[in-house]
Design a protein around this motif. Structure first.
Motif, mmCIF file in Angstrom:
data_model
loop_
_atom_site.group_PDB
_atom_site.id
_atom_site.type_symbol
_atom_site.label_atom_id
_atom_site.label_comp_id
_atom_site.label_asym_id
_atom_site.label_seq_id
_atom_site.Cartn_x
_atom_site.Cartn_y
_atom_site.Cartn_z
ATOM 1 N N ALA A 32 0.847 -1.209 0.000
ATOM 2 C CA ALA A 32 0.000 0.000 0.000
ATOM 3 C C ALA A 32 0.870 1.243 0.000
ATOM 4 O O ALA A 32 0.584 2.219 -0.710
ATOM 5 N N PHE A 33 1.939 1.237 0.777
ATOM 6 C CA PHE A 33 2.863 2.367 0.826
ATOM 7 C C PHE A 33 3.505 2.580 -0.545
ATOM 8 O O PHE A 33 3.552 3.696 -1.055
ATOM 9 N N LEU A 34 3.983 1.509 -1.157
ATOM 10 C CA LEU A 34 4.688 1.620 -2.429
ATOM 11 C C LEU A 34 3.768 2.036 -3.575
ATOM 12 O O LEU A 34 4.213 2.654 -4.535
ATOM 13 N N GLN A 35 2.477 1.726 -3.489
ATOM 14 C CA GLN A 35 1.533 2.069 -4.553
ATOM 15 C C GLN A 35 1.115 3.533 -4.530
ATOM 16 O O GLN A 35 0.679 4.057 -5.550
ATOM 17 N N ASP A 55 0.830 7.348 -4.908
ATOM 18 C CA ASP A 55 1.425 8.352 -5.800
ATOM 19 C C ASP A 55 2.339 7.739 -6.847
ATOM 20 O O ASP A 55 3.408 8.265 -7.132
ATOM 21 N N CYS A 56 1.912 6.649 -7.420
ATOM 22 C CA CYS A 56 2.699 5.953 -8.438
ATOM 23 C C CYS A 56 2.605 6.719 -9.758
ATOM 24 O O CYS A 56 1.527 6.902 -10.305
ATOM 25 N N SER A 57 3.758 7.206 -10.261
ATOM 26 C CA SER A 57 3.727 8.023 -11.471
ATOM 27 C C SER A 57 4.426 7.371 -12.660
ATOM 28 O O SER A 57 4.278 7.821 -13.783
ATOM 29 N N SER A 58 5.173 6.322 -12.442
ATOM 30 C CA SER A 58 5.897 5.649 -13.518
ATOM 31 C C SER A 58 5.130 4.407 -13.953
ATOM 32 O O SER A 58 4.798 3.554 -13.131
ATOM 33 N N SER A 59 4.842 4.297 -15.256
ATOM 34 C CA SER A 59 4.063 3.153 -15.724
ATOM 35 C C SER A 59 4.840 1.845 -15.569
ATOM 36 O O SER A 59 4.252 0.810 -15.258
ATOM 37 N N GLU A 60 6.150 1.881 -15.762
ATOM 38 C CA GLU A 60 6.952 0.658 -15.599
ATOM 39 C C GLU A 60 6.956 0.217 -14.132
ATOM 40 O O GLU A 60 6.824 -0.970 -13.819
ATOM 41 N N TYR A 61 7.080 1.177 -13.228
ATOM 42 C CA TYR A 61 7.029 0.882 -11.793
ATOM 43 C C TYR A 61 5.640 0.371 -11.404
ATOM 44 O O TYR A 61 5.506 -0.603 -10.670
ATOM 45 N N GLU A 62 4.598 1.003 -11.933
ATOM 46 C CA GLU A 62 3.234 0.580 -11.634
ATOM 47 C C GLU A 62 2.986 -0.843 -12.133
ATOM 48 O O GLU A 62 2.367 -1.653 -11.446
ATOM 49 N N ARG A 73 3.090 6.979 5.148
ATOM 50 C CA ARG A 73 3.227 7.879 3.991
ATOM 51 C C ARG A 73 3.403 9.325 4.443
ATOM 52 O O ARG A 73 4.178 10.083 3.856
ATOM 53 N N GLU A 74 2.686 9.740 5.489
ATOM 54 C CA GLU A 74 2.827 11.108 6.009
ATOM 55 C C GLU A 74 4.232 11.344 6.552
ATOM 56 O O GLU A 74 4.841 12.393 6.297
ATOM 57 N N ILE A 75 4.755 10.373 7.290
ATOM 58 C CA ILE A 75 6.130 10.483 7.797
ATOM 59 C C ILE A 75 7.100 10.526 6.628
ATOM 60 O O ILE A 75 8.036 11.339 6.607
ATOM 61 N N ALA A 76 6.879 9.681 5.635
ATOM 62 C CA ALA A 76 7.767 9.638 4.470
ATOM 63 C C ALA A 76 7.773 10.963 3.717
ATOM 64 O O ALA A 76 8.825 11.405 3.240
ATOM 65 N N ASP A 77 6.615 11.610 3.620
ATOM 66 C CA ASP A 77 6.558 12.916 2.965
ATOM 67 C C ASP A 77 7.459 13.913 3.683
ATOM 68 O O ASP A 77 8.178 14.695 3.049
ATOM 69 N N GLN A 78 7.442 13.882 5.006
ATOM 70 C CA GLN A 78 8.306 14.777 5.774
ATOM 71 C C GLN A 78 9.778 14.417 5.578
ATOM 72 O O GLN A 78 10.630 15.300 5.466
ATOM 73 N N THR A 109 10.544 4.443 2.136
ATOM 74 C CA THR A 109 10.831 5.561 1.236
ATOM 75 C C THR A 109 12.071 5.264 0.396
ATOM 76 O O THR A 109 12.093 5.533 -0.814
ATOM 77 N N LEU A 110 13.093 4.702 1.024
ATOM 78 C CA LEU A 110 14.308 4.335 0.282
ATOM 79 C C LEU A 110 14.013 3.245 -0.742
ATOM 80 O O LEU A 110 14.462 3.320 -1.894
ATOM 81 N N VAL A 111 13.247 2.236 -0.329
ATOM 82 C CA VAL A 111 12.886 1.149 -1.247
ATOM 83 C C VAL A 111 12.119 1.710 -2.434
ATOM 84 O O VAL A 111 12.424 1.408 -3.597
ATOM 85 N N LYS A 112 11.133 2.560 -2.162
ATOM 86 C CA LYS A 112 10.332 3.130 -3.248
ATOM 87 C C LYS A 112 11.195 3.995 -4.162
ATOM 88 O O LYS A 112 11.082 3.918 -5.381
ATOM 89 N N GLY A 113 12.080 4.800 -3.575
ATOM 90 C CA GLY A 113 12.942 5.661 -4.385
ATOM 91 C C GLY A 113 13.802 4.872 -5.355
ATOM 92 O O GLY A 113 13.926 5.220 -6.529
ATOM 93 N N VAL A 114 14.377 3.776 -4.880
ATOM 94 C CA VAL A 114 15.210 2.939 -5.750
ATOM 95 C C VAL A 114 14.347 2.257 -6.805
ATOM 96 O O VAL A 114 14.707 2.218 -7.986
#
Length: 196
Positions: free
Chosen positions: A19-22, A24-31, A105-110, A168-173
């Protein structure tokens, strides 16, 4: 990590991570990689029922009864399916898990406003030059390095900050390199649930 609210099992943890990784998904390949992972883990279901239809016979003739011929169905088959996470049937448990994911997600945004970009680059560089079995060590080192440097979120429960930072690090990579999603997802689960 122990005590993440109402997360009782590895399945609950995997659901919250997905749920966290999904979000604000903006990349179609990532999605696409996320959809595949969720389906393989039986954590998502296709709410538009976009799977292959086995009961349709295509004789090539135009249908006059108002039904779409299967050739049209095939033409739109490449559209992305709409999926939803399969939350527990107990509404209270589902709401608690959704709340945990939202708080993370709120913590990750900060966190992202502070220093995540550099840490994401470090993690990406380190895992690209080492075997998968060392990824947990690299993830642990990067999270610990950021915690030592201070993330400026001392008012929040530190365990949640660590989980949000990790995800956040996992999602960024994975947004940068979607092919790493499956292995890095599993690495994150091992990090968050060491007993697994």
């Amino acid at each position: 990590m122990e005590g993440l609210g109402k997360m009782n099992s590895g399945q609950d943890t995997a659901l919250v991570v997905l749920a966290f990784l999904q979000a604000d998904c903006s990349s179609s390949e990532y999605e696409t990689a996320l959809l595949s992972l969720g389906k393989d883990l039986n954590l998502t279901r296709d709410i538009n029922f976009n799977g292959p239809r086995k009961d349709v016979l295509d004789d090539g003739d135009l249908e006059c009864d108002g039904h779409l011929p299967s050739s049209i169905t095939a033409a739109i088959a490449d559209l992305q399916p709409s999926v939803e996470l399969q939350w527990p049937r107990n509404n209270g448990d589902a709401a608690a898990l959704q709340q945990v994911a939202e708080e993370l997600r709120e913590i990750a945004d900060q966190l992202e406003h502070n220093m995540v970009a550099q840490a994401t680059q470090n993690l990406s560089r380190n895992i690209s030059t080492s075997p998968t079995e060392h990824w947990k060590e690299h993830l642990t080192q990067e999270v610990e390095r950021m915690i030592r440097r201070g993330v400026g979120l001392d008012h929040l429960p530190q365990e949640r900050v660590i989980v949000a930072l990790t995800l956040t690090l996992v999602k960024g990579v994975c947004v940068q390199t979607p092919r790493l999603l499956r292995n890095l997802f599993n690495t994150a689960l091992q990090y968050l649930n060491p007993a697994r």
